[in-house]
Design an enzyme around this catalytic site. Sequence first.
Site, PDB file in Angstrom:
ATOM      1  N   GLU A  64      -5.558   2.413  -2.832  1.00  0.00           N
ATOM      2  CA  GLU A  64      -4.717   1.253  -3.445  1.00  0.00           C
ATOM      3  C   GLU A  64      -5.136   0.797  -4.950  1.00  0.00           C
ATOM      4  O   GLU A  64      -6.256   1.030  -5.318  1.00  0.00           O
ATOM      5  CB  GLU A  64      -4.649   0.336  -2.301  1.00  0.00           C
ATOM      6  CG  GLU A  64      -6.209  -0.675  -2.152  1.00  0.00           C
ATOM      7  CD  GLU A  64      -6.056  -1.780  -1.609  1.00  0.00           C
ATOM      8  OE1 GLU A  64      -4.786  -2.318  -1.273  1.00  0.00           O
ATOM      9  OE2 GLU A  64      -7.045  -2.357  -1.347  1.00  0.00           O
ATOM     10  N   ASN A  82      -5.555  -3.004  -6.816  1.00  0.00           N
ATOM     11  CA  ASN A  82      -5.640  -4.442  -6.751  1.00  0.00           C
ATOM     12  C   ASN A  82      -5.265  -4.665  -8.179  1.00  0.00           C
ATOM     13  O   ASN A  82      -5.949  -4.654  -9.302  1.00  0.00           O
ATOM     14  CB  ASN A  82      -7.032  -4.735  -6.716  1.00  0.00           C
ATOM     15  CG  ASN A  82      -7.444  -4.669  -5.117  1.00  0.00           C
ATOM     16  OD1 ASN A  82      -6.482  -4.620  -4.375  1.00  0.00           O
ATOM     17  ND2 ASN A  82      -8.457  -4.311  -4.772  1.00  0.00           N
ATOM     18  N   LYS A  96       0.754  -1.383   0.112  1.00  0.00           N
ATOM     19  CA  LYS A  96      -0.091  -0.007   0.024  1.00  0.00           C
ATOM     20  C   LYS A  96       0.794   1.415  -0.122  1.00  0.00           C
ATOM     21  O   LYS A  96       0.596   2.444  -0.394  1.00  0.00           O
ATOM     22  CB  LYS A  96      -0.847   0.117   1.037  1.00  0.00           C
ATOM     23  CG  LYS A  96      -2.154  -0.891   0.934  1.00  0.00           C
ATOM     24  CD  LYS A  96      -2.994  -0.891   2.155  1.00  0.00           C
ATOM     25  CE  LYS A  96      -3.802  -2.196   2.362  1.00  0.00           C
ATOM     26  NZ  LYS A  96      -5.056  -2.321   1.732  1.00  0.00           N
ATOM     27  N   GLU A 115      -3.505   6.604   7.917  1.00  0.00           N
ATOM     28  CA  GLU A 115      -4.280   7.354   7.071  1.00  0.00           C
ATOM     29  C   GLU A 115      -5.379   8.374   7.922  1.00  0.00           C
ATOM     30  O   GLU A 115      -5.661   7.739   8.846  1.00  0.00           O
ATOM     31  CB  GLU A 115      -5.132   6.399   6.094  1.00  0.00           C
ATOM     32  CG  GLU A 115      -4.251   6.129   4.922  1.00  0.00           C
ATOM     33  CD  GLU A 115      -5.240   5.165   3.955  1.00  0.00           C
ATOM     34  OE1 GLU A 115      -6.373   4.902   4.072  1.00  0.00           O
ATOM     35  OE2 GLU A 115      -4.548   4.437   2.971  1.00  0.00           O
ATOM     36  N   GLU A 160      -8.511   1.767  -6.698  1.00  0.00           N
ATOM     37  CA  GLU A 160      -9.587   2.036  -5.644  1.00  0.00           C
ATOM     38  C   GLU A 160      -9.433   3.505  -5.247  1.00  0.00           C
ATOM     39  O   GLU A 160      -8.197   3.943  -4.774  1.00  0.00           O
ATOM     40  CB  GLU A 160      -9.414   1.405  -4.473  1.00  0.00           C
ATOM     41  CG  GLU A 160      -9.791  -0.220  -4.996  1.00  0.00           C
ATOM     42  CD  GLU A 160     -10.088  -1.409  -3.853  1.00  0.00           C
ATOM     43  OE1 GLU A 160     -10.645  -2.108  -4.013  1.00  0.00           O
ATOM     44  OE2 GLU A 160      -9.344  -0.948  -2.764  1.00  0.00           O
ATOM     45  N   HIS A 171     -15.350  -3.611   6.446  1.00  0.00           N
ATOM     46  CA  HIS A 171     -14.350  -3.284   5.364  1.00  0.00           C
ATOM     47  C   HIS A 171     -14.536  -4.223   4.211  1.00  0.00           C
ATOM     48  O   HIS A 171     -13.457  -4.090   3.303  1.00  0.00           O
ATOM     49  CB  HIS A 171     -12.863  -3.074   6.006  1.00  0.00           C
ATOM     50  CG  HIS A 171     -12.620  -2.213   6.874  1.00  0.00           C
ATOM     51  ND1 HIS A 171     -13.256  -0.930   6.922  1.00  0.00           N
ATOM     52  CD2 HIS A 171     -12.280  -2.180   8.169  1.00  0.00           C
ATOM     53  CE1 HIS A 171     -13.038  -0.238   8.010  1.00  0.00           C
ATOM     54  NE2 HIS A 171     -12.390  -1.093   8.896  1.00  0.00           N
ATOM     55  N   ARG A 181      -5.475  -7.579 -10.277  1.00  0.00           N
ATOM     56  CA  ARG A 181      -6.071  -8.687 -10.593  1.00  0.00           C
ATOM     57  C   ARG A 181      -7.619  -8.386 -11.158  1.00  0.00           C
ATOM     58  O   ARG A 181      -7.982  -7.568 -11.032  1.00  0.00           O
ATOM     59  CB  ARG A 181      -6.098  -9.865  -9.334  1.00  0.00           C
ATOM     60  CG  ARG A 181      -6.794  -9.060  -8.195  1.00  0.00           C
ATOM     61  CD  ARG A 181      -7.065 -10.120  -7.213  1.00  0.00           C
ATOM     62  NE  ARG A 181      -7.224  -9.310  -5.883  1.00  0.00           N
ATOM     63  CZ  ARG A 181      -8.372  -8.732  -5.410  1.00  0.00           C
ATOM     64  NH1 ARG A 181      -9.457  -8.683  -6.295  1.00  0.00           N
ATOM     65  NH2 ARG A 181      -8.524  -8.181  -4.254  1.00  0.00           N
TER      66      ARG A 181
END
Length: 654
Positions: free
Chosen positions: A289, A291, A116, A200, A275, A235, A293
Amino acid sequence: MFSSLLIANRGEIACRIIRTARRLGVRTIAVYSDADRGAMHVADADEAHALGPPEARLSYLNGARILEIARAAGAEAIHPGYGFLSENAEFAEACAKHAIVFVGPTPRAIRRMGLKDEAKAVARTAGVPVVPGYQGGEQSLERLMKESAAVGFPVIIKAVAGGGGRGMRAVGRPEDFASALEACRREARAAFGDDRVLLEKYFAVARHVEVQVMADAHGNVIHLFERDCSIQRRHQKIIEEAPAPDIPAAVRAKMLEAAVAIARAVDYRNAGTVEFLYEPQHGRFFFMEMNTRLQVEHPVTEMITGLDLVELQLLVANGEKLPVSQPQVEANGHAVEARLYAEDPAQGFLPQTGRVHEVVWPTDIANCRIDTGIEKGSEIGSYYDSMIAKIITWGPGRNDAIEKLRVALDRTLLFGLKTNKAFLLSVARDSHFRREAPTTQFLEHFGDEASRPLQSLVAMGCAAWLFISNGNGGGPWSDMAGWTLSGAPRLARCKLSVQGRMLDLLVRFDGRLLLLSFGKERHTAESLSIERNSLKLLIDGVPAALSFHRWGPQLFIDVSGNHLTISEPEFSSGASAGPAEGSVRAPMPGRVLRLEIAQGTPVRSGDRLLLLEAMKMEHVLRAPVAGTLSDLLVAEGDQVREGDVLCVIVPEHE
Ligand code: ADP
């Protein structure tokens, strides 16, 4: 296009990848763990090879073994799906070493975007705003506390190597920081073998909006619009939709552009998701972040764009150019996806294991897609994720899509396991959800509602049991001592095991109405119609509908997604309901889990005697009468057959 593809995954995503590969004429090679020998993806593929023991570490995460199979089977490419090896740079490298195409990004891009903190640095160089916070290497408590104060509470602590909602804690006050950090580190160490964290700013009013990107090896990078995945629990995403509702056109355009810029900055290939956290009050967004995939929720993008993402993945992995350019990608209408899980909302969404005795998908609804790896007879074990299916619907507008999702969920029936269907239905029905775009806090007020069992659910189940057993004739259910629903008023007593709890039920039938009483509950029930596996009835004058499935001595009931399991009762008609016999018999085949009372002990009627495990449920057997436990005929661990006498009570008045 390559001619053979190994799918290094299981469940719905393996089945979904196989579907596209087959359509493209690619030979499909499945792999499976010992727990998945009879799984759907094994049957769907052209061929299948055993990986080893059920533990993910020894099967779906065993890259060396998967490569060995790939080579032996002559696989030209490997699709990792999501989870497992999908974001494992070493595995992608190993594929390349064996001249097998890894369907995904380059190892370098996986590495850079997988952490991250590194990903944030990439976003910054691409000129994209990132969530404010601290991503430094210095990890002492003092430093992290100081940085939190600088960022300003509330903050969120995240594992640098985190994913899947794990290793993450929001902290509202400085005094809670140290313990939250400790918990977060512990979780991160266990889950990812890396306890470094970042900090964060925590946005309490925010939405999760992500952009699907797709890139080829010829420098083409496009976006396939965005998805909103704000409906989350702990989450983790539960319901997703595309496009994201209610975002100003200019902000959306910037966000899509930012995602493409980030993909370009890492020389990205294949499918990826960028994201963002979107702050609706200020119309701002921040990179969170990436992803690297295919995502679980990719079908909503497919529904609005008409593109097959797996097909695009295979094409670009094969070195071809993206077949569509940015202006050719259009978004039409609206799509919603709900994740159906085997879990019990009443027990804090505890994952459920067991056998799927019957399942009915709403396959006859237009623009409704079901992605699943589960069918009648499937076993849901505890080794892998408990997702059963994704139910995806499309409509011209957002409300159409949501209404269709509601209907589709309603018509989805699964018997044998508890699911979160009732919970999903309550979201699909929710007027707030239909009216406006939800934030990530949306489910906070849903927890209680879904875990509250319906007041009359048990009554409904009991009534259903009586109507069904008498309406259908034949089978073990109609074979009840002298009880019919026709004729003069009748009174009867029975013991019914409902969700493993023994219920003393008193039933009176006056020719039309059933009067049910158990404990302090009193209900009336009237049958309206029985058809195949559904029953319409009036409970306390209120119409209700339920679906049922009978399996041996068990009846599974679904009332709008609320699940009930009832097992064969001990039944006695009113006239002969006098002193009950003192023998306690096994109501079903099972295993004696625990003896709760010793031989020779006095008992009162209703006292717990022993615990029986049958069909993966625990059943408490209670004393039918007051007296003394004269004979104990079983020991803990004994297997018993249905009807076996387990113990005998000598009633006290004899
Ligand atoms: P994971 O990689 O485990 O999925 P993410 O970093 O994607 O974790 O975060 C998961 C979810 O947690 C987000 O979708 C969002 O709802 C919430 N979240 C993450 N960071 C923040 C933040 N800074 N403020 C508010 N919510 C956040």
